[in-house]
Every structure is written in structure tokens, then in C-alpha cells.
Write a protein that holds these residues in place. Structure first.
Motif, PDB file in Angstrom:
ATOM      1  N   SER A   1     -76.019 -26.770 -23.751  1.00 26.16           N
ATOM      2  CA  SER A   1     -76.323 -27.464 -24.992  1.00 26.16           C
ATOM      3  C   SER A   1     -77.071 -26.540 -25.937  1.00 26.16           C
ATOM      4  CB  SER A   1     -77.182 -28.701 -24.709  1.00 26.16           C
ATOM      5  OG  SER A   1     -78.496 -28.334 -24.360  1.00 26.16           O
ATOM      6  N   THR A   2     -76.879 -26.748 -27.250  1.00 28.39           N
ATOM      7  CA  THR A   2     -77.577 -25.929 -28.241  1.00 28.39           C
ATOM      8  C   THR A   2     -79.083 -26.095 -28.101  1.00 28.39           C
ATOM      9  OG1 THR A   2     -75.726 -26.203 -29.751  1.00 28.39           O
ATOM     10  CG2 THR A   2     -77.796 -25.461 -30.702  1.00 28.39           C
ATOM     11  N   ARG A   3     -79.531 -27.336 -27.920  1.00 25.09           N
ATOM     12  CA  ARG A   3     -80.963 -27.583 -27.815  1.00 25.09           C
ATOM     13  C   ARG A   3     -81.563 -26.827 -26.635  1.00 25.09           C
ATOM     14  NH1 ARG A   3     -84.430 -31.382 -29.715  1.00 25.09           N
ATOM     15  NH2 ARG A   3     -82.727 -32.542 -30.686  1.00 25.09           N
ATOM     16  N   TRP A   4     -80.878 -26.884 -25.494  1.00 25.60           N
ATOM     17  CA  TRP A   4     -81.390 -26.199 -24.307  1.00 25.60           C
ATOM     18  C   TRP A   4     -81.441 -24.689 -24.523  1.00 25.60           C
ATOM     19  CZ3 TRP A   4     -79.859 -22.355 -21.100  1.00 25.60           C
ATOM     20  CH2 TRP A   4     -80.572 -22.205 -19.900  1.00 25.60           C
ATOM     21  N   ALA A   5     -80.353 -24.118 -25.061  1.00 32.93           N
ATOM     22  CA  ALA A   5     -80.283 -22.669 -25.251  1.00 32.93           C
ATOM     23  C   ALA A   5     -81.383 -22.180 -26.178  1.00 32.93           C
ATOM     24  CB  ALA A   5     -78.914 -22.274 -25.799  1.00 32.93           C
ATOM     25  N   LEU A   6     -81.568 -22.872 -27.304  1.00 29.06           N
ATOM     26  CA  LEU A   6     -82.573 -22.441 -28.266  1.00 29.06           C
ATOM     27  C   LEU A   6     -83.972 -22.588 -27.699  1.00 29.06           C
ATOM     28  CD1 LEU A   6     -81.070 -23.921 -31.543  1.00 29.06           C
ATOM     29  CD2 LEU A   6     -81.041 -21.553 -30.751  1.00 29.06           C
ATOM     30  N   GLY A   7     -84.147 -23.572 -26.830  1.00 29.77           N
ATOM     31  CA  GLY A   7     -85.450 -23.744 -26.217  1.00 29.77           C
ATOM     32  C   GLY A   7     -85.792 -22.634 -25.241  1.00 29.77           C
ATOM     33  N   GLN A   8     -84.773 -21.929 -24.742  1.00 24.42           N
ATOM     34  CA  GLN A   8     -84.986 -20.869 -23.751  1.00 24.42           C
ATOM     35  C   GLN A   8     -85.090 -19.480 -24.370  1.00 24.42           C
ATOM     36  OE1 GLN A   8     -85.460 -21.740 -20.471  1.00 24.42           O
ATOM     37  NE2 GLN A   8     -85.315 -23.796 -21.336  1.00 24.42           N
ATOM     38  N   ILE A   9     -84.673 -19.323 -25.611  1.00 30.32           N
ATOM     39  CA  ILE A   9     -84.642 -17.991 -26.227  1.00 30.32           C
ATOM     40  C   ILE A   9     -86.019 -17.359 -26.279  1.00 30.32           C
ATOM     41  CG2 ILE A   9     -84.265 -16.792 -28.431  1.00 30.32           C
ATOM     42  CD1 ILE A   9     -81.811 -18.524 -28.837  1.00 30.32           C
ATOM     43  N   SER A  10     -87.050 -18.175 -26.461  1.00 35.36           N
ATOM     44  CA  SER A  10     -88.400 -17.626 -26.576  1.00 35.36           C
ATOM     45  C   SER A  10     -88.849 -16.926 -25.306  1.00 35.36           C
ATOM     46  CB  SER A  10     -89.399 -18.741 -26.932  1.00 35.36           C
ATOM     47  OG  SER A  10     -89.415 -19.728 -25.917  1.00 35.36           O
ATOM     48  N   GLY A  11     -88.182 -17.206 -24.175  1.00 35.27           N
ATOM     49  CA  GLY A  11     -88.560 -16.563 -22.925  1.00 35.27           C
ATOM     50  C   GLY A  11     -87.872 -15.233 -22.689  1.00 35.27           C
ATOM     51  N   LEU A  12     -86.992 -14.820 -23.588  1.00 37.67           N
ATOM     52  CA  LEU A  12     -86.289 -13.550 -23.434  1.00 37.67           C
ATOM     53  C   LEU A  12     -87.151 -12.388 -23.925  1.00 37.67           C
ATOM     54  CD1 LEU A  12     -82.758 -14.528 -24.812  1.00 37.67           C
ATOM     55  CD2 LEU A  12     -83.451 -14.367 -22.412  1.00 37.67           C
ATOM     56  N   PRO A  13     -86.893 -11.163 -23.446  1.00 36.67           N
ATOM     57  CA  PRO A  13     -87.548  -9.980 -24.024  1.00 36.67           C
ATOM     58  C   PRO A  13     -87.257  -9.917 -25.517  1.00 36.67           C
ATOM     59  CG  PRO A  13     -86.457  -9.408 -21.968  1.00 36.67           C
ATOM     60  CD  PRO A  13     -86.030 -10.819 -22.298  1.00 36.67           C
ATOM     61  N   PRO A  14     -88.187  -9.390 -26.331  1.00 35.88           N
ATOM     62  CA  PRO A  14     -88.031  -9.414 -27.797  1.00 35.88           C
ATOM     63  C   PRO A  14     -86.716  -8.849 -28.317  1.00 35.88           C
ATOM     64  CG  PRO A  14     -90.264  -8.791 -27.228  1.00 35.88           C
ATOM     65  CD  PRO A  14     -89.495  -8.851 -25.929  1.00 35.88           C
ATOM     66  N   ASP A  15     -86.233  -7.722 -27.750  1.00 35.75           N
ATOM     67  CA  ASP A  15     -84.998  -7.141 -28.275  1.00 35.75           C
ATOM     68  C   ASP A  15     -83.802  -8.045 -27.988  1.00 35.75           C
ATOM     69  OD1 ASP A  15     -85.222  -6.594 -25.520  1.00 35.75           O
ATOM     70  OD2 ASP A  15     -83.849  -4.890 -25.664  1.00 35.75           O
ATOM     71  N   GLN A  16     -83.795  -8.662 -26.805  1.00 38.37           N
ATOM     72  CA  GLN A  16     -82.716  -9.576 -26.459  1.00 38.37           C
ATOM     73  C   GLN A  16     -82.798 -10.848 -27.296  1.00 38.37           C
ATOM     74  OE1 GLN A  16     -82.624 -10.285 -22.225  1.00 38.37           O
ATOM     75  NE2 GLN A  16     -82.835  -8.113 -21.744  1.00 38.37           N
ATOM     76  N   ALA A  17     -84.010 -11.366 -27.454  1.00 37.52           N
ATOM     77  CA  ALA A  17     -84.186 -12.604 -28.211  1.00 37.52           C
ATOM     78  C   ALA A  17     -83.741 -12.435 -29.654  1.00 37.52           C
ATOM     79  CB  ALA A  17     -85.647 -13.048 -28.155  1.00 37.52           C
ATOM     80  N   GLU A  18     -84.100 -11.313 -30.280  1.00 37.28           N
ATOM     81  CA  GLU A  18     -83.735 -11.122 -31.687  1.00 37.28           C
ATOM     82  C   GLU A  18     -82.231 -10.945 -31.836  1.00 37.28           C
ATOM     83  OE1 GLU A  18     -85.305  -8.808 -35.678  1.00 37.28           O
ATOM     84  OE2 GLU A  18     -85.953  -8.084 -33.716  1.00 37.28           O
ATOM     85  N   ALA A  19     -81.623 -10.229 -30.895  1.00 39.63           N
ATOM     86  CA  ALA A  19     -80.171 -10.058 -30.949  1.00 39.63           C
ATOM     87  C   ALA A  19     -79.468 -11.399 -30.792  1.00 39.63           C
ATOM     88  CB  ALA A  19     -79.713  -9.087 -29.851  1.00 39.63           C
ATOM     89  N   VAL A  20     -79.932 -12.230 -29.872  1.00 35.29           N
ATOM     90  CA  VAL A  20     -79.328 -13.544 -29.656  1.00 35.29           C
ATOM     91  C   VAL A  20     -79.542 -14.433 -30.875  1.00 35.29           C
ATOM     92  CG1 VAL A  20     -79.426 -15.657 -28.279  1.00 35.29           C
ATOM     93  CG2 VAL A  20     -79.456 -13.435 -27.143  1.00 35.29           C
ATOM     94  N   LEU A  21     -80.740 -14.404 -31.444  1.00 35.12           N
ATOM     95  CA  LEU A  21     -81.015 -15.205 -32.636  1.00 35.12           C
ATOM     96  C   LEU A  21     -80.071 -14.841 -33.778  1.00 35.12           C
ATOM     97  CD1 LEU A  21     -84.932 -15.245 -32.680  1.00 35.12           C
ATOM     98  CD2 LEU A  21     -83.450 -17.242 -32.473  1.00 35.12           C
ATOM     99  N   LEU A  22     -79.882 -13.551 -34.011  1.00 29.92           N
ATOM    100  CA  LEU A  22     -79.008 -13.123 -35.100  1.00 29.92           C
ATOM    101  C   LEU A  22     -77.549 -13.491 -34.825  1.00 29.92           C
ATOM    102  CD1 LEU A  22     -80.571  -9.647 -35.921  1.00 29.92           C
ATOM    103  CD2 LEU A  22     -80.433 -11.605 -37.474  1.00 29.92           C
ATOM    104  N   ARG A  23     -77.123 -13.377 -33.553  1.00 32.71           N
ATOM    105  CA  ARG A  23     -75.742 -13.701 -33.219  1.00 32.71           C
ATOM    106  C   ARG A  23     -75.499 -15.196 -33.263  1.00 32.71           C
ATOM    107  NH1 ARG A  23     -72.520 -10.064 -30.752  1.00 32.71           N
ATOM    108  NH2 ARG A  23     -70.970 -11.471 -31.642  1.00 32.71           N
ATOM    109  N   VAL A  24     -76.405 -15.980 -32.661  1.00 34.73           N
ATOM    110  CA  VAL A  24     -76.153 -17.405 -32.453  1.00 34.73           C
ATOM    111  C   VAL A  24     -76.706 -18.267 -33.572  1.00 34.73           C
ATOM    112  CG1 VAL A  24     -76.527 -19.346 -30.876  1.00 34.73           C
ATOM    113  CG2 VAL A  24     -76.115 -17.057 -29.957  1.00 34.73           C
ATOM    114  N   VAL A  25     -77.923 -17.975 -34.024  1.00 35.89           N
ATOM    115  CA  VAL A  25     -78.573 -18.822 -35.030  1.00 35.89           C
ATOM    116  C   VAL A  25     -78.124 -18.458 -36.439  1.00 35.89           C
ATOM    117  CG1 VAL A  25     -80.795 -19.549 -35.983  1.00 35.89           C
ATOM    118  CG2 VAL A  25     -80.555 -19.219 -33.526  1.00 35.89           C
ATOM    119  N   VAL A  26     -78.184 -17.160 -36.780  1.00 38.53           N
ATOM    120  CA  VAL A  26     -77.760 -16.731 -38.118  1.00 38.53           C
ATOM    121  C   VAL A  26     -76.238 -16.684 -38.202  1.00 38.53           C
ATOM    122  CG1 VAL A  26     -77.945 -14.926 -39.864  1.00 38.53           C
ATOM    123  CG2 VAL A  26     -79.910 -15.454 -38.411  1.00 38.53           C
TER     124      VAL A  26
END
Length: 209
Positions: A130-155
Motif C-alpha cells: 500500500s502507498t500509505r505503508w510504503a511512505l511510512g517506511q521510507i523514513s527508516g531507509l539510509p538517507p541516499d536510498q530514502a531521497e532516491a525513493v522519494l524522488l522516484r515514487v513521490v515526485v
């Protein structure tokens, strides 16, 4: 909705965005407002991952620069997303430098939950969560992975655009996004196993009684 439907919806959104940007460059204020509505939710969600509660202030600064330099932009809707993300990231890093802080990866879900689903060869794994679950877990990723995922999935940027925003090689960004999404998938699998075990254990106890 499957990957094909998500891809068509994303492409349709970018076509609409490209048209709005083209009109806005010719002075159409309503078109600029439409472009803002299409881009702002993802942009704000991304900025919350970098500067937390200061995201709205940073986004305002970014949009002032976007509006000022709009006529210089050359590209389509997808290109506009990347261009605005670059401006927003630069404003966020300036903000953090002034406060002598490091980026913080934290996400406020309500800013991005209404975004259309996005799926491609890198983030196809998100189809199973689910989108809600995935976004809730992104904050637990290493910063470089989290930012890459945010740009790919959120933006909603593709691999090359994400690499340009981050100022990194495509291979490095692709690896970071892949590792982040793989970790999310592993967490999803672990959570599913735990949910399946709990009911089974409960049922066994009930039978023994």
C-alpha cells in the motif's frame, strides 16, 4: 491498478502538466495554477523528507524562483518535474546550511497519499504494497536510498531525471533506489509473515482449550 494503468495515468498527468507549463510561459495565470496543483503535492512531500516542518516555507521560496525563471525552462511535463525538484532541493540545502543541519528523511503522509500511483522497472515492487505503508517506511531507509525513493515514487521522476537532481551518476542512483525498494519489500514480507503466524497461533490455543 496494475503497472500499465499506473504508467498511462502518469504519462497523462505529464502531458497535462506540459500543456499547462507551455501556457503559463505565455502568461496564463490559470495554467500556472494548474501546474502548481500537479507538482506541489509531490514536491512538498519530498521537501518534508529533507527539512521536516520547514517544508512549506522552503517550497514557497522554490516557487518564487520557479515563477521568476519559468520562461527560461525548456522541456516537457516530465522535465518540468525534474527542474522544479532541482530548484526545491537547492533551496532546501541552502536552508539546512543556514541552520547548520543535515537533511532529515521524515515524511508527512497526507501530502502525498493522493498522488497517482507510479510504477516502472525500478519501483515495480510497490505494486504489492500500500502507498500509505510504503511512505511510512521510507523514513527508516539510509538517507541516499530514502531521497532516491522519494524522488522516484513521490515526485515521479525517472532514473535519469533523479540522477540530475541529485547530481550523481545514474548507476549510483539506480542502485540506491533499488536497495531502498528491496528493503521495503523485505519489510513487507516480514510483516506479512508475522500477520500470518499470529492468527495461526491464536487458533491453536483456541483448539487446545
Amino acid at each position: 491498478m496494475g503497472r500499465g494503468g499506473d504508467r498511462r495515468r502518469t504519462q497523462g498527468s505529464d502531458v497535462e502538466l506540459g500543456s499547462a507549463v507551455s501556457l503559463a510561459q505565455r502568461g496564463d495565470e490559470d495554467a500556472f495554477a494548474a501546474a502548481y496543483r500537479l507538482v506541489q503535492p509531490g514536491l512538498l512531500g519530498y521537501l518534508r523528507g529533507l527539512v521536516g516542518n520547514d517544508a512549506e516555507d522552503v517550497a514557497s521560496d522554490a516557487w518564487l524562483e520557479i515563477a521568476r525563471d519559468l520562461r527560461r525552462f525548456r522541456g516537457d511535463g516530465a522535465g518540468f518535474r525534474g527542474w522544479t525538484a532541482t530548484i526545491a532541493r537547492n533551496r532546501a540545502l541552502d536552508h539546512l546550511r543556514k541552520q547548520k543541519r543535515r537533511p532529515q528523511i521524515a515524511l508527512i503522509e497526507q501530502d502525498v497519499l493522493e498522488l497517482p500511483g507510479r510504477a516502472d522497472t525500478v519501483d515495480a515492487v510497490l505494486e504489492s504494497m500500500s502507498t500509505r505503508w510504503a511512505l511510512g517506511q521510507i523514513s527508516g531507509l539510509p538517507p541516499d536510498q530514502a531521497e532516491a525513493v522519494l524522488l522516484r515514487v513521490v515526485v515521479g521522476l525517472d532514473g535519469p531525471s533523479t540522477a540530475r537532481v541529485l547530481g550523481k551518476r545514474q548507476g549510483a542512483v539506480r542502485t540506491a533506489a533499488h536497495r531502498g525498494l528491496k528493503r521495503l519489500a523485505e519489510q513487507l514480507t516480514s510483516g506479512s509473515r508475522a500477520e500470518n503466524v499470529a492468527p495461526a497461533a491464536s487458533g491453536t490455543l483456541k483448539d487446545e482449550r
